[in-house]
Design an enzyme around this catalytic site. Structure first.
Site, mmCIF file in Angstrom:
data_model
loop_
_atom_site.group_PDB
_atom_site.id
_atom_site.type_symbol
_atom_site.label_atom_id
_atom_site.label_comp_id
_atom_site.label_asym_id
_atom_site.label_seq_id
_atom_site.Cartn_x
_atom_site.Cartn_y
_atom_site.Cartn_z
ATOM 1 N N HIS A 112 43.914 -6.172 -21.442
ATOM 2 C CA HIS A 112 43.573 -5.581 -22.730
ATOM 3 C C HIS A 112 43.128 -4.140 -22.537
ATOM 4 O O HIS A 112 42.688 -3.756 -21.469
ATOM 5 C CB HIS A 112 42.485 -6.401 -23.438
ATOM 6 C CG HIS A 112 41.102 -6.159 -22.927
ATOM 7 N ND1 HIS A 112 40.667 -6.615 -21.704
ATOM 8 C CD2 HIS A 112 40.062 -5.495 -23.477
ATOM 9 C CE1 HIS A 112 39.401 -6.258 -21.536
ATOM 10 N NE2 HIS A 112 39.008 -5.578 -22.588
ATOM 11 N N LYS A 169 54.031 0.895 -16.531
ATOM 12 C CA LYS A 169 55.332 0.507 -17.088
ATOM 13 C C LYS A 169 55.976 -0.529 -16.180
ATOM 14 O O LYS A 169 55.614 -0.671 -15.014
ATOM 15 C CB LYS A 169 56.242 1.730 -17.190
ATOM 16 C CG LYS A 169 55.719 2.734 -18.198
ATOM 17 C CD LYS A 169 56.722 3.829 -18.423
ATOM 18 C CE LYS A 169 56.240 4.640 -19.594
ATOM 19 N NZ LYS A 169 56.182 6.030 -19.438
#
Length: 196
Positions: A112, A169
């Site tokens: 998160h 990524k």
């Protein structure tokens, strides 16, 4: 802008120093807070057992994967978990680690973060909503010491992440990625391609 009327529970929670924005947590009851308090103590105890020196011979391949499973993570077979690995304690269910992977010492798996896409000058950072996203680590991967893996990242099978990298990524299968942020620096060839 109309001010919301806070319930007695929220007023009490804020009085004792707990601020749960309704946007992130919904309606929070005192019962829920107390339950989370005891669950967090139990989870912290489990995490602490992962680094007990007396259990070191069984820690990396038996105890630590077992503890991560108990916390809700999906951990495959024959996974190596190094010492002082940090996981997103209350969101471990968003973590998947494939068979035969190595999560080496001091790797952090974070599921998160604050969503800054709607954050502007004058906004209150404390009221910025969180975004939650899974982390998927494929089969036979390795994270170098001190790697930080951010929410929403998938690391493909056989990929190797260099020490101290920040993975923001997806990393393709059978590649080596290093840096902050991590970038692919090499593809890993099939064994037949290297002969001859």
């Amino acid at each position: 802008m109309e001010k919301k009327k806070l319930s007695l529970t929220y007023k009490f929670l804020r009085l004792i120093g707990l601020n749960f924005p309704e946007e992130d947590y919904g309606q929070v009851s005192l019962f829920k807070v107390v339950g989370q308090f005891f669950a967090s103590i139990w989870h912290r105890f489990l995490l602490n057992t992962m680094n007990w020196a007396i259990l070191e011979p069984i820690n990396p391949r038996l105890l630590r994967p077992f503890v991560l499973r108990r916390l809700g993570a999906k951990v495959g077979k024959d996974v190596f978990i190094g010492e002082h690995v940090i996981i997103d304690l209350n969101h471990a269910d968003l973590i998947t680690i494939g068979d035969h992977s190595h999560i080496t010492a001091c790797t952090t798996l974070l599921c998160h973060k604050k969503d800054l896409s709607d954050y502007y000058m004058g906004d209150d950072y404390a009221k910025v909503k969180y975004m939650f996203a899974p982390i998927t680590i494929g089969k036979g991967c390795s994270t170098g010491t001190g790697t930080l893996i951010m929410p929403g990242v998938t690391i493909g099978d056989g990929a190797i992440i260099g020490s101290g990298s920040l993975v923001t990524k997806d990393i393709p299968a059978w590649t080596v990625a290093v840096g902050r942020p991590a970038k692919v620096v090499r593809s890993i060839s099939a064994r037949e391609e290297t002969k001859g």
